[in-house]
Scaffold this motif. Structure first.
Motif, PDB file in Angstrom:
ATOM      1  N   THR A 550       0.853  -1.204   0.000  1.00  0.00           N
ATOM      2  CA  THR A 550       0.000   0.000   0.000  1.00  0.00           C
ATOM      3  C   THR A 550       0.890   1.256   0.000  1.00  0.00           C
ATOM      4  OG1 THR A 550      -1.687  -1.166   1.269  1.00  0.00           O
ATOM      5  CG2 THR A 550      -1.800   1.245   1.293  1.00  0.00           C
ATOM      6  N   GLN A 551       0.517   2.246  -0.838  1.00  0.00           N
ATOM      7  CA  GLN A 551       1.317   3.472  -0.930  1.00  0.00           C
ATOM      8  C   GLN A 551       1.086   4.368   0.282  1.00  0.00           C
ATOM      9  OE1 GLN A 551       3.483   3.857  -3.387  1.00  0.00           O
ATOM     10  NE2 GLN A 551       2.766   1.865  -4.153  1.00  0.00           N
ATOM     11  N   VAL A 552       2.176   4.907   0.803  1.00  0.00           N
ATOM     12  CA  VAL A 552       2.075   5.847   1.927  1.00  0.00           C
ATOM     13  C   VAL A 552       2.867   7.111   1.575  1.00  0.00           C
ATOM     14  CG1 VAL A 552       2.625   6.269   4.364  1.00  0.00           C
ATOM     15  CG2 VAL A 552       1.868   3.989   3.624  1.00  0.00           C
ATOM     16  N   VAL A 553       2.239   8.265   1.740  1.00  0.00           N
ATOM     17  CA  VAL A 553       2.918   9.542   1.477  1.00  0.00           C
ATOM     18  C   VAL A 553       3.256  10.191   2.815  1.00  0.00           C
ATOM     19  CG1 VAL A 553       2.643  11.864   0.533  1.00  0.00           C
ATOM     20  CG2 VAL A 553       1.744   9.887  -0.732  1.00  0.00           C
ATOM     21  N   LEU A 554       4.494  10.630   2.961  1.00  0.00           N
ATOM     22  CA  LEU A 554       4.918  11.331   4.174  1.00  0.00           C
ATOM     23  C   LEU A 554       5.323  12.759   3.804  1.00  0.00           C
ATOM     24  CD1 LEU A 554       7.274   8.569   5.672  1.00  0.00           C
ATOM     25  CD2 LEU A 554       4.883   9.024   6.277  1.00  0.00           C
ATOM     26  N   GLY A 555       4.565  13.717   4.282  1.00  0.00           N
ATOM     27  CA  GLY A 555       4.927  15.123   4.022  1.00  0.00           C
ATOM     28  C   GLY A 555       5.389  15.752   5.313  1.00  0.00           C
ATOM     29  N   ARG A 556       6.601  16.285   5.305  1.00  0.00           N
ATOM     30  CA  ARG A 556       7.095  16.921   6.542  1.00  0.00           C
ATOM     31  C   ARG A 556       7.373  18.395   6.265  1.00  0.00           C
ATOM     32  NH1 ARG A 556      11.736  18.106   9.587  1.00  0.00           N
ATOM     33  NH2 ARG A 556      11.377  17.736  11.804  1.00  0.00           N
ATOM     34  N   ASP A 557       6.841  19.273   7.111  1.00  0.00           N
ATOM     35  CA  ASP A 557       7.034  20.722   6.949  1.00  0.00           C
ATOM     36  C   ASP A 557       6.666  21.186   5.549  1.00  0.00           C
ATOM     37  OD1 ASP A 557       7.705  21.377   9.488  1.00  0.00           O
ATOM     38  OD2 ASP A 557       9.870  21.285   9.183  1.00  0.00           O
ATOM     39  N   ILE A 558       5.613  20.636   5.011  1.00  0.00           N
ATOM     40  CA  ILE A 558       5.178  21.006   3.664  1.00  0.00           C
ATOM     41  C   ILE A 558       4.848  22.505   3.642  1.00  0.00           C
ATOM     42  CG2 ILE A 558       3.291  20.676   1.985  1.00  0.00           C
ATOM     43  CD1 ILE A 558       5.366  18.382   2.092  1.00  0.00           C
ATOM     44  N   GLY A 559       5.316  23.173   2.592  1.00  0.00           N
ATOM     45  CA  GLY A 559       5.054  24.617   2.468  1.00  0.00           C
ATOM     46  C   GLY A 559       5.919  25.462   3.396  1.00  0.00           C
ATOM     47  N   ARG A 560       6.864  24.834   4.075  1.00  0.00           N
ATOM     48  CA  ARG A 560       7.762  25.580   4.963  1.00  0.00           C
ATOM     49  C   ARG A 560       9.197  25.341   4.509  1.00  0.00           C
ATOM     50  NH1 ARG A 560       5.012  23.653  10.706  1.00  0.00           N
ATOM     51  NH2 ARG A 560       2.894  24.163  10.047  1.00  0.00           N
ATOM     52  N   PRO A 561      10.114  26.180   4.967  1.00  0.00           N
ATOM     53  CA  PRO A 561      11.513  25.973   4.561  1.00  0.00           C
ATOM     54  C   PRO A 561      11.983  24.575   4.953  1.00  0.00           C
ATOM     55  CG  PRO A 561      11.251  28.070   5.731  1.00  0.00           C
ATOM     56  CD  PRO A 561       9.942  27.352   5.838  1.00  0.00           C
ATOM     57  N   GLY A 562      12.689  23.897   4.045  1.00  0.00           N
ATOM     58  CA  GLY A 562      13.228  22.571   4.335  1.00  0.00           C
ATOM     59  C   GLY A 562      12.187  21.463   4.292  1.00  0.00           C
ATOM     60  N   GLY A 563      11.014  21.753   3.703  1.00  0.00           N
ATOM     61  CA  GLY A 563       9.963  20.740   3.633  1.00  0.00           C
ATOM     62  C   GLY A 563      10.386  19.534   2.791  1.00  0.00           C
ATOM     63  N   THR A 564       9.933  18.340   3.187  1.00  0.00           N
ATOM     64  CA  THR A 564      10.286  17.130   2.418  1.00  0.00           C
ATOM     65  C   THR A 564       9.045  16.289   2.159  1.00  0.00           C
ATOM     66  OG1 THR A 564      10.739  15.958   4.470  1.00  0.00           O
ATOM     67  CG2 THR A 564      12.642  16.918   3.323  1.00  0.00           C
ATOM     68  N   LEU A 565       9.106  15.560   1.052  1.00  0.00           N
ATOM     69  CA  LEU A 565       8.013  14.660   0.685  1.00  0.00           C
ATOM     70  C   LEU A 565       8.618  13.306   0.369  1.00  0.00           C
ATOM     71  CD1 LEU A 565       4.878  14.900  -0.130  1.00  0.00           C
ATOM     72  CD2 LEU A 565       5.760  14.703  -2.448  1.00  0.00           C
ATOM     73  N   ARG A 566       8.076  12.241   0.946  1.00  0.00           N
ATOM     74  CA  ARG A 566       8.585  10.890   0.661  1.00  0.00           C
ATOM     75  C   ARG A 566       7.413   9.980   0.384  1.00  0.00           C
ATOM     76  NH1 ARG A 566      12.067   8.494   5.399  1.00  0.00           N
ATOM     77  NH2 ARG A 566      12.088   6.739   3.958  1.00  0.00           N
ATOM     78  N   THR A 567       7.659   8.990  -0.461  1.00  0.00           N
ATOM     79  CA  THR A 567       6.643   7.966  -0.651  1.00  0.00           C
ATOM     80  C   THR A 567       7.266   6.620  -0.294  1.00  0.00           C
ATOM     81  OG1 THR A 567       5.768   9.256  -2.455  1.00  0.00           O
ATOM     82  CG2 THR A 567       4.974   7.009  -2.270  1.00  0.00           C
ATOM     83  N   VAL A 568       6.617   5.887   0.555  1.00  0.00           N
ATOM     84  CA  VAL A 568       7.103   4.554   0.957  1.00  0.00           C
ATOM     85  C   VAL A 568       5.916   3.590   0.848  1.00  0.00           C
ATOM     86  CG1 VAL A 568       8.863   5.450   2.519  1.00  0.00           C
ATOM     87  CG2 VAL A 568       6.577   4.976   3.395  1.00  0.00           C
ATOM     88  N   THR A 569       6.173   2.314   1.098  1.00  0.00           N
ATOM     89  CA  THR A 569       5.040   1.390   1.182  1.00  0.00           C
ATOM     90  C   THR A 569       4.710   1.189   2.653  1.00  0.00           C
ATOM     91  OG1 THR A 569       6.462  -0.545   1.300  1.00  0.00           O
ATOM     92  CG2 THR A 569       5.752   0.171  -0.915  1.00  0.00           C
ATOM     93  N   LEU A 570       3.522   0.660   2.880  1.00  0.00           N
ATOM     94  CA  LEU A 570       3.095   0.412   4.255  1.00  0.00           C
ATOM     95  C   LEU A 570       4.060  -0.559   4.930  1.00  0.00           C
ATOM     96  CD1 LEU A 570       0.900   0.951   6.375  1.00  0.00           C
ATOM     97  CD2 LEU A 570      -0.420  -0.943   5.408  1.00  0.00           C
ATOM     98  N   GLY A 571       4.583  -1.514   4.127  1.00  0.00           N
ATOM     99  CA  GLY A 571       5.535  -2.486   4.671  1.00  0.00           C
ATOM    100  C   GLY A 571       6.830  -1.826   5.124  1.00  0.00           C
ATOM    101  N   GLU A 572       7.278  -0.818   4.347  1.00  0.00           N
ATOM    102  CA  GLU A 572       8.549  -0.149   4.672  1.00  0.00           C
ATOM    103  C   GLU A 572       8.431   0.857   5.813  1.00  0.00           C
ATOM    104  OE1 GLU A 572      10.002   0.024  -0.022  1.00  0.00           O
ATOM    105  OE2 GLU A 572       9.111   1.767   0.933  1.00  0.00           O
ATOM    106  N   LEU A 573       7.221   1.382   6.000  1.00  0.00           N
ATOM    107  CA  LEU A 573       7.039   2.524   6.915  1.00  0.00           C
ATOM    108  C   LEU A 573       7.440   2.175   8.349  1.00  0.00           C
ATOM    109  CD1 LEU A 573       5.965   5.393   7.486  1.00  0.00           C
ATOM    110  CD2 LEU A 573       3.686   4.409   7.745  1.00  0.00           C
ATOM    111  N   ARG A 574       8.303   3.003   8.947  1.00  0.00           N
ATOM    112  CA  ARG A 574       8.696   2.853  10.356  1.00  0.00           C
ATOM    113  C   ARG A 574       8.338   4.136  11.081  1.00  0.00           C
ATOM    114  NH1 ARG A 574       8.530  -1.212   8.956  1.00  0.00           N
ATOM    115  NH2 ARG A 574      10.015  -2.826   8.472  1.00  0.00           N
ATOM    116  N   SER A 575       8.020   4.015  12.352  1.00  0.00           N
ATOM    117  CA  SER A 575       7.609   5.232  13.070  1.00  0.00           C
ATOM    118  C   SER A 575       8.763   6.223  13.198  1.00  0.00           C
ATOM    119  CB  SER A 575       6.997   4.903  14.428  1.00  0.00           C
ATOM    120  OG  SER A 575       7.927   4.213  15.208  1.00  0.00           O
ATOM    121  N   VAL A 576      10.023   5.762  13.056  1.00  0.00           N
ATOM    122  CA  VAL A 576      11.135   6.725  13.109  1.00  0.00           C
ATOM    123  C   VAL A 576      11.133   7.654  11.880  1.00  0.00           C
ATOM    124  CG1 VAL A 576      12.682   5.358  14.546  1.00  0.00           C
ATOM    125  CG2 VAL A 576      12.736   5.083  12.041  1.00  0.00           C
ATOM    126  N   ASN A 577      10.403   7.287  10.808  1.00  0.00           N
ATOM    127  CA  ASN A 577      10.303   8.159   9.623  1.00  0.00           C
ATOM    128  C   ASN A 577       9.352   9.335   9.856  1.00  0.00           C
ATOM    129  OD1 ASN A 577       9.983   5.127   7.720  1.00  0.00           O
ATOM    130  ND2 ASN A 577      11.848   6.206   8.261  1.00  0.00           N
TER     131      ASN A 577
END
Ligand code: SAH
Length: 608
Positions: A550-577
């Motif tokens: 299953t696709q999972v999108v992780l947006g961190r600080d979106i629209g702010r300086p240094g914002g990042t976007l990652r796509t992982v699978t549900l299997g790969e996703l770890r809470s440290v991400n």
């Protein structure tokens, strides 16, 4: 002329900073705006053209310390409406030249003279009327209005052609003008609240010296109608409940407003007074929530002020009593002979509307969007610009800036939401214009619900009289989804994983149902230092129903300086991400990812 906003003093490099600070000292609350990466001052901007256009569009006076050509090119796309332009000046970066460019009717030449005097140079004034008379007679100070601009222009060209003029009435700002003014002059500048009769040899300037008090007691029932919707755009809920009743109420309201307006105009007419002499509309405090009155004031283009109707009146109180209760200046009362519930106060001088009774307080709950200025809706920007007081979590209040020095900021710790909501009502019910700031959308896990809860559970009638509105914003889920593509393209839900305000068991049940229903899920507040295990537990539940790919999108600080976007699978996703500044969007069984030029994630609009 409207009250002048402090100018934005704009510089491109360090060479202009000294002159900029000299100019700043002339204008309380003004700020120096500096090009990011080149020089530091009070406000940083990244692109000159966009920044100048933004300032200009908001009506902010601009003092740009750079070449006139640069300034002209930057604002050129906006130069269509001559009436609305703010003062724009170019100043040589070493302070050796001051060139007023735009805003002749907004006082640019006055500013040019002030700045040039501070820099010990001569301003490059090119306006002929200004040159000859040392002032612009078409630009009376605040509290005065020119009866007719076209007539004004003809009048000034007559003066330039060599005619002289008398001055009749109080015009203290013309005392220093180098106007030839023999008593025998054919032309006259007349300062009077009386309406201009069209005579070509007079320049009429109206002091805003009339207050119209209105009472609604003698009107038919519908005139006092309280319409529940405040803005047409917000009428949605009421419309779906009873569209016809709502439309009727709106119509009745508009009619009532038109009647109030007509009564005020008629009363001014009877006494030969100009509409432009009107400083304010005054009503009884009990009428504070009457929307017809507010609309009438807007139609008359004057502020609406309120005063308590003195209690010792047998007949329920007359408009003349209201004037007596609210006005602190000498005035003469002019009655409406037809008994239409209007009385006028005519003062010998202009009256500052802020000194009459009080305004209806306002509380606007806004969302800033995810962070960047482009993703804040214009209505939120307007509310911020108009606010006297700004409340919210410190980080968000900083994001809402730059604010003016005259705006009071009440920053607080994030965990005092109900207290902050009550504080906002206290301020607004005292007549202030309060903005409550949230990130994203104010109604999504944010302050709007806290504000409504504070109102719902209070029996303070002054709070209920506050003009409350909520301005939507771009929520983190929307901002993140847009960057990733369209993962929310089909049915989805938004869940907060925080168990601060709800038991964890509820969260588990909802997760189970949402996962089972194959909804895309947007997780807000996914983890925090105080809630370390919850995300892993939540993911365990989701994994019971959704495949590892299953696709999972992780947006961190979106629209702010240094914002990042990652796509992982549900299997790969770890809470440290994931941390508390992350938006987690867990796709449904149909959410897909592909690469065409760049990588996109979307959820198709259909099921097979
Ligand atoms: N009212 C806000 C949400 C407040 S809850 C809105 O509508 O967006 C706070 C949570 O929102 C954070 O824990 C994070 O999950 C998410 N969030 C807020 N801003 C974000 C941003 N710029 N980028 C990613 N997530 C964000």
């Amino acid at each position: 002329m409207a009250r002048m906003m402090p100018p934005a003093i704009v510089i491109l490099g360090a060479g202009a900073l000294a002159a900029a600070r000299n100019i700043q000292a002339l204008y309380p609350d003004s700020l120096v705006h500096a090009l990011q990466g080149r020089v530091q001052a009070d406000v940083a901007y990244s692109e000159l053209g966009a920044h100048l256009r933004d300032l200009y569009a908001r009506g902010t006076p601009i003092v740009a310390l750079c070449a006139t050509g640069i300034v002209i090119r930057c604002v050129a796309p906006l130069l269509s409406n001559k009436g609305a332009e703010p003062p724009v000046l170019a100043v040589a970066e070493d302070g050796s030249a001051v060139v007023p460019l735009l805003g002749g009717l907004a006082g640019v030449n006055v500013m040019a003279r002030e700045i040039a005097a501070a820099l010990s140079v001569s301003p490059a004034i090119t306006t002929s009327g200004e040159l000859r008379f040392g002032t612009c007679v078409l630009n009376p100070p605040e509290g005065y209005a020119l009866a007719d601009l076209g007539q004004g222009k003809r009048f000034v060209s007559d003066l330039l052609a060599g005619e002289s003029t008398r001055v009749e009435g109080e015009a203290p700002w013309l005392d220093d003008a180098q106007l030839p003014r023999p008593a025998s002059a054919r032309l006259a500048i007349r300062v009077t609240p009386r309406a201009w009769d069209g005579r070509a040899d007079e320049l009429v300037i109206h002091p805003r010296s009339v207050v119209a008090a209105v009472t609604l007691g003698d009107l038919r029932e519908s005139d006092g109608a309280r319409v529940t919707s405040r803005l047409p755009a917000q009428a949605g809920a009421a419309v779906s409940r009873d569209a016809n009743a709502h439309t009727r109420a709106e119509e009745a309201n508009t009619e009532a407003a038109a009647r109030i307006e007509a009564r005020v105009r008629a009363c001014l007419d009877v006494h030969g007074l100009a509409l432009l002499s009107l400083a304010a509309l005054l009503a009884s405090t009990e009428q504070m929530t009457n929307t017809a009155l507010a609309e009438a004031a807007a139609r008359l283009n004057v502020p609406l002020r309120f005063a308590p109707m003195p209690a010792d009146n047998d007949n329920g109180g007359s408009p003349a009593h209201l004037l007596h209760a609210a006005l602190r200046v000498p005035y003469e009362t002019l009655h409406d002979d037809r008994g239409q519930g209007v009385a006028l106060a005519l003062s010998p001088l202009a009256i500052d509307p802020d000194t009459i009774g009080r305004a209806r307080g306002r509380l606007t709950v806004i969302g800033l969007g995810p962070g960047s200025a482009e993703l804040m809706v214009p209505a939120a920007r307007t509310a911020l610009d108009e606010a006297t007081d700004i409340l919210g979590y410190d980080t968000y209040v900083k994001m809402a800036g730059p604010l003016r020095a005259d705006q009071r900021v009440h920053g607080t710790d994030n965990h005092e939401e109900m207290q902050r909501a009550r504080h906002a009502f206290e301020l607004a019910s005292a007549g202030r214009s309060v903005v409550m700031v949230s990130s994203g959308d104010p109604g999504v896990f944010a302050m709007a619900a806290a504000v409504l809860e504070a109102l719902d559970t209070s029996d303070n009638s002054a709070w209920a009289a506050v003009e409350l509105s909520i301005v939507p914003g771009v929520s983190a889920a929307m901002a993140t989804a847009a960057q990733a593509g369209a993962p929310l393209g089909h049915d989805f839900c938004m869940l907060s994983l925080s168990d601060n305000l709800k038991p964890w068991s509820i969260i588990e049940t909802r997760l189970r149902h949402a996962a089972q229903a194959d909804l895309v899920m947007a997780f807000y507040n996914p983890v925090s230092r105080a809630r370390p295990w919850q995300l892993d537990k939540a993911l365990d539940i989701v994994r019971e129903y959704r495949a590892a790919n299953t696709q999972v999108v992780l947006g961190r600080d979106i629209g702010r300086p240094g914002g990042t976007l990652r796509t992982v699978t549900l299997g790969e996703l770890r809470s440290v991400n994931v941390d508390m500044r992350t938006m987690v969007i867990v796709g449904s069984s149909t959410t897909r990812r592909f690469i065409k030029g760049t990588q996109w994630v979307y959820t198709p609009r259909w099921y097979q």
